[in-house]
Design an enzyme around this catalytic site. Structure first.
Site, PDB file in Angstrom:
ATOM      1  N   GLY A 110       0.773  -1.252   0.000  1.00 47.07           N
ATOM      2  CA  GLY A 110       0.000   0.000   0.000  1.00 47.07           C
ATOM      3  C   GLY A 110       0.795   1.287   0.000  1.00 47.07           C
TER       4      GLY A 110
ATOM      5  N   ASP B 128       0.466   3.248   4.234  1.00 51.08           N
ATOM      6  CA  ASP B 128      -0.606   3.991   3.576  1.00 51.08           C
ATOM      7  C   ASP B 128      -1.632   4.547   4.570  1.00 51.08           C
ATOM      8  OD1 ASP B 128      -1.546   1.423   4.210  1.00 51.08           O
ATOM      9  OD2 ASP B 128      -2.268   0.955   2.196  1.00 51.08           O
TER      10      ASP B 128
ATOM     11  N   ASP C  80      -5.530   2.621  10.501  1.00 52.43           N
ATOM     12  CA  ASP C  80      -6.966   2.412  10.709  1.00 52.43           C
ATOM     13  C   ASP C  80      -7.142   2.030  12.177  1.00 52.43           C
ATOM     14  OD1 ASP C  80      -9.662   1.877  10.358  1.00 52.43           O
ATOM     15  OD2 ASP C  80      -9.355  -0.018   9.311  1.00 52.43           O
TER      16      ASP C  80
ATOM     17  N   VAL D 157     -11.487   3.361   1.536  1.00 60.06           N
ATOM     18  CA  VAL D 157     -10.954   4.177   0.443  1.00 60.06           C
ATOM     19  C   VAL D 157      -9.969   3.394  -0.424  1.00 60.06           C
ATOM     20  CG1 VAL D 157     -11.285   6.400   1.586  1.00 60.06           C
ATOM     21  CG2 VAL D 157      -9.173   5.113   2.004  1.00 60.06           C
TER      22      VAL D 157
ATOM     23  N   ASP E 195      -5.795  -0.447  -2.111  1.00 58.58           N
ATOM     24  CA  ASP E 195      -6.484  -1.361  -3.020  1.00 58.58           C
ATOM     25  C   ASP E 195      -7.827  -1.836  -2.481  1.00 58.58           C
ATOM     26  OD1 ASP E 195      -5.362  -3.052  -0.911  1.00 58.58           O
ATOM     27  OD2 ASP E 195      -5.984  -4.737  -2.170  1.00 58.58           O
TER      28      ASP E 195
END
Ligand code: 5GP
Ligand code: MG
Length: 185
Positions: A38, A94, A97, A147, A153
């Site tokens: 990512g 990336d 979360d 997203v 991805d």
């Protein structure tokens, strides 16, 4: 798709991130480690905006396939990584979360005894954090939506989109049709 960050906004945010990192690492030789897959787009842009000597390497972290929102078993592969012992490391991913991935990768890096480890992410999702670990740098905060684009991805696709977008139900429908029409899965 609902565009959350267009090309220009991404560029501005990544430029600010590069500035913050440059200031924080001023005068120190840094080793940037990108988390595959990512972070590849972010790393490619970020390293060209940091005007300092650096080494660049990668580490792989992947969750077992499954539903996009469920957390699978995390596998970390450091076989391709540069030697980081005694180095000042910047780990780049990336998205932060729940934070479990970054926390686990940072723990893994500690095994190699670098002199310091800081972390930078493109995105931080609001209201999702489940760990105490905090990334040192984050370019953008985004709402709790799934997203894609700019490296992120959905089922290994959409990483090449030059913008960041939230997938909507009709996108998932189209994706499923494309996959079955091409017998991709
Ligand atoms: P965490 O361990 O922080 O919950 O999640 C980190 C990993 O989950 C990220 O590296 C990414 O692979 C995946 N992830 C979490 N949220 C999203 C999202 O909105 N979109 C995509 N494409 N991946 C996500
Ligand atoms: Mg990832």
């Amino acid at each position: 798709m609902k565009i959350l960050l267009d090309k220009e906004k991404l560029h501005d945010g990544v430029s600010r991130l590069a500035q913050d990192i440059e200031t924080a690492f001023e005068g120190r030789h840094m080793t940037i480690i990108g988390v595959l897959t990512g972070s590849v787009v972010l790393v490619a842009d970020l390293i060209r905006l940091i005007d300092q000597p650096m080494r660049v390497g990668v580490i792989q972290a992947s969750s077992y396939r499954g539903a996009t929102t469920e957390r699978g078993e995390l596998i970390i592969n450091s076989e391709l990584m540069l030697d980081i012992t005694g180095r000042d490391v910047l780990l780049v991913d990336d998205i932060f979360d729940t934070g479990h991935t970054l926390e686990r990768v940072v723990d893994k890096l500690h095994e190699f005894e670098p002199s310091s480890i800081r972390s930078a992410v493109l995105l931080r999702k609001e209201g999702r954090q489940e760990v105490e670990y905090e990334p040192d740098f984050a370019a953008f905060r985004i709402p709790d939506e799934f997203v894609v684009g700019y490296g992120l991805d959905y089922e290994d696709m959409y990483r090449n989109l030059p913008f960041l977008a939230a997938l909507e139900p009709e996108d998932l429908q189209k994706h499923a049709e494309h996959v079955s029409a091409n017998q991709l899965l």
